[in-house]
Enzyme design. Structure first.
Site, PDB file in Angstrom:
ATOM      1  N   ASN B  23       0.852  -1.593  -0.154  1.00  0.00           N
ATOM      2  CA  ASN B  23       0.190   0.275  -0.051  1.00  0.00           C
ATOM      3  C   ASN B  23       1.169   1.314  -0.161  1.00  0.00           C
ATOM      4  O   ASN B  23       1.798   1.245   0.560  1.00  0.00           O
ATOM      5  CB  ASN B  23      -0.461   0.244   1.030  1.00  0.00           C
ATOM      6  CG  ASN B  23      -2.458   0.968   1.489  1.00  0.00           C
ATOM      7  OD1 ASN B  23      -1.188   2.246   1.476  1.00  0.00           O
ATOM      8  ND2 ASN B  23      -3.062   0.599   0.887  1.00  0.00           N
ATOM      9  N   SER B  46      -4.989   0.272  -3.151  1.00  0.00           N
ATOM     10  CA  SER B  46      -5.490   1.349  -2.434  1.00  0.00           C
ATOM     11  C   SER B  46      -6.626   0.957  -1.600  1.00  0.00           C
ATOM     12  O   SER B  46      -7.813   0.267  -2.324  1.00  0.00           O
ATOM     13  CB  SER B  46      -6.090   1.199  -4.018  1.00  0.00           C
ATOM     14  OG  SER B  46      -5.706   2.646  -3.706  1.00  0.00           O
ATOM     15  N   GLU B  47      -6.843   1.833  -0.842  1.00  0.00           N
ATOM     16  CA  GLU B  47      -7.574   1.362   0.091  1.00  0.00           C
ATOM     17  C   GLU B  47      -9.066   1.892   0.430  1.00  0.00           C
ATOM     18  O   GLU B  47      -9.977   0.993   1.049  1.00  0.00           O
ATOM     19  CB  GLU B  47      -7.318   1.269   1.359  1.00  0.00           C
ATOM     20  CG  GLU B  47      -7.466   3.286   1.666  1.00  0.00           C
ATOM     21  CD  GLU B  47      -5.302   4.257   1.286  1.00  0.00           C
ATOM     22  OE1 GLU B  47      -4.990   3.095   0.446  1.00  0.00           O
ATOM     23  OE2 GLU B  47      -5.361   4.741   1.658  1.00  0.00           O
ATOM     24  N   ASN B  48      -9.356   2.267  -0.829  1.00  0.00           N
ATOM     25  CA  ASN B  48     -10.721   2.739  -0.853  1.00  0.00           C
ATOM     26  C   ASN B  48     -11.126   1.253  -1.701  1.00  0.00           C
ATOM     27  O   ASN B  48     -12.401   0.814  -1.578  1.00  0.00           O
ATOM     28  CB  ASN B  48     -10.856   3.766  -2.305  1.00  0.00           C
ATOM     29  CG  ASN B  48     -10.503   3.673  -3.095  1.00  0.00           C
ATOM     30  OD1 ASN B  48      -9.160   3.430  -2.737  1.00  0.00           O
ATOM     31  ND2 ASN B  48     -11.157   4.059  -4.646  1.00  0.00           N
ATOM     32  N   SER B  88     -11.768  -3.936   2.583  1.00  0.00           N
ATOM     33  CA  SER B  88      -9.982  -3.425   2.191  1.00  0.00           C
ATOM     34  C   SER B  88      -9.524  -3.495   3.454  1.00  0.00           C
ATOM     35  O   SER B  88      -8.007  -3.647   3.666  1.00  0.00           O
ATOM     36  CB  SER B  88      -9.792  -2.029   2.231  1.00  0.00           C
ATOM     37  OG  SER B  88      -8.824  -1.517   1.270  1.00  0.00           O
TER      38      SER B  88
END
Lengths: 230, 219
Positions: B23, B46-48, B88
């Site tokens: 990340n 990608s944390e979304n 996520s």
């Protein structure tokens, strides 16, 4: 059983002043554009809005900030909005900043009927103040509570008249959890179809969670940062 | 000579190993993706809600439904997957993400990090940073050694509100690579042509300096 509403104006007509509302989306990605516009038209005030971000000055939740309809925001990142900054500093707006994973999980816990849980995020920081701390296997955790709302408003790519929803690409973000967490959930969709037209194998959010659904229109789908291959 | 932000990104890219799930935060960390060694495969999260995030799209392939956590239009690689933000962060908490690279305003010699708030000025919010630093197995900070006023950002104790405690494993700046030990920062490498004396002068926190400090090797 009829869940189908004519449009956003009708689907949001009973949202009253002071309501607590979750709004799906991440930045401007996958936001319920039609319902935000309807909330502006209805001019409901004193709203508590739970949303990862607060839109930009002239789009998304920024529209409800312009009209000063929001009393309190619960968000993780609000850095894209100058109007927000102004209202925050003048004391017109109350803000609870919550770590993004904690926000997502607190909403998911509400969807799962679990009142509280432990997470390591924020241990030892100012957001831990007043929260129960517990050690599990040598690591420190904070107790966080589920986040509930009177209404959850989400936008999906496709939905059927039974309320089953399908999302496209990164628009799942906060929307699928919020859709499952609202006391009343309103879904606006780009394509409203008949039951049977969505393969049950492809459903992201099952119809049981959705109370109102309508065919959305005129999506702008604004892009915050248009980046292309160099 | 001190590195520029691209040099910092190149040096961090050397920490990537085949098969890692990674990340990258906003700013210098994002640049790391441009310097992955050709012979390895790493997968970006990608944390979304994206695994297998690819490069920026061609103009014709821009899709408003596909953005990264920095709100930029991106692509997804073959073998990628979409999921929601709750999942996520589940991935992050459960230790499935091998490495997190992020920026910081301050790092302490105990591995504390501050990067989300300057009291009295605008508070933008922590986004996913608190979750990432509390859970990632390995955290590398990419930042400049000093702030614009010339004050050290490597401190005995952070002065700004913390994002996480005791979590940073390594710091890469324009001057040096440092690791965090129970006894403070340990100097591992210096930027080409940068003296150990300059690094000592610009590091306010406790600093362990070995007899020999090699220069970074950056292609």
């Amino acid at each position: 059983m009829n869940k189908v509403f004519k449009d956003a104006i009708e689907a949001t007509a009973d949202i009253k002043n002071g309501a607590i509302i979750m709004l799906g989306g991440f930045g401007l990605n996958g936001i319920p554009e039609n319902c935000i516009a309807a909330l502006v038209k209805h001019n409901v005030c004193e709203l508590t809005c739970i949303s990862n971000n607060a839109g930009v000055d002239d789009f998304g939740l920024g529209l409800l900030l312009q009209t000063k309809q929001i009393k309190k925001m619960i968000s993780s990142y609000v850095g894209e909005n100058a109007l927000f900054e102004k209202q925050l500093l003048s004391g017109e707006l109350e803000v609870d900043l919550v770590p993004q994973g904690t926000l997502a999980t607190s909403i998911q816990m509400a969807a799962m009927g679990i009142p509280a849980y432990f997470t390591p995020a924020g241990y030892g920081t100012e957001i831990a103040i007043g929260k129960e701390v517990r050690e599990f296997d040598g690591k420190m955790y904070l107790m966080e509570k589920a986040i509930h709302a009177d209404f959850a408003i989400v936008k999906a790519w496709k939905g059927d008249k039974a309320g089953n929803l399908v999302f496209r690409k990164a628009t799942r973000n906060f929307s699928t959890s919020m859709a499952k967490a609202g006391n009343i959930t309103i879904a606006e969709v780009e394509h409203l179809v008949e039951p049977g037209e969505i393969d049950p194998d492809e459903v992201d959010v099952a119809g049981v969670y959705i109370h109102r659904i309508f065919q959305g229109s005129n999506y702008e789908k604004r892009i915050e940062r248009r980046t292309t291959k160099i | 000579m001190a590195l520029d932000k691209f040099g910092i990104a190149k040096r961090i890219a050397k920490e990537l190993k085949d098969g890692m799930y990674v990340n990258l935060g906003i700013g210098i960390p994002t640049l790391v993706a441009n310097y992955i060694p050709q012979d390895i495969t790493v997968v970006f999260q990608s944390e979304n809600g994206i695994l297998g995030m690819g490069p920026y799209p061609e103009e014709a392939a821009i899709d408003a439904d596909l953005i990264n956590a920095g709100k930029e239009t991106v692509t997804v690689i073959n073998g990628g997957a979409f999921f929601d933000s709750a999942e996520s962060f589940g991935m992050i908490r459960a230790g499935k993400i091998d490495l997190t690279v992020l920026g910081a305003m301050e790092v302490s010699d105990q591995g504390d990090i501050a990067n989300w708030k300057i009291p009295g000025k605008m508070v933008k919010g922590m986004g996913g940073a608190m979750d990432l630093v509390a859970s990632a197995k390995n955290i590398i900070v990419a930042m400049m050694h000093t702030n614009p006023k010339g004050e050290s950002k490597l401190l005995p104790k952070c002065s700004l509100p913390l994002t996480g405690v005791g979590c940073v494993k390594k710091v890469v700046t324009e001057l040096a690579v440092l690791t965090i030990t129970p006894n403070g920062f340990q100097l591992l490498e210096r930027a080409p042509g940068v003296s150990v004396e300059e690094i000592i002068a610009k590091t306010a926190g406790k600093l362990i300096v070995p007899d020999f400090v090699p220069e970074m090797v950056i292609e």
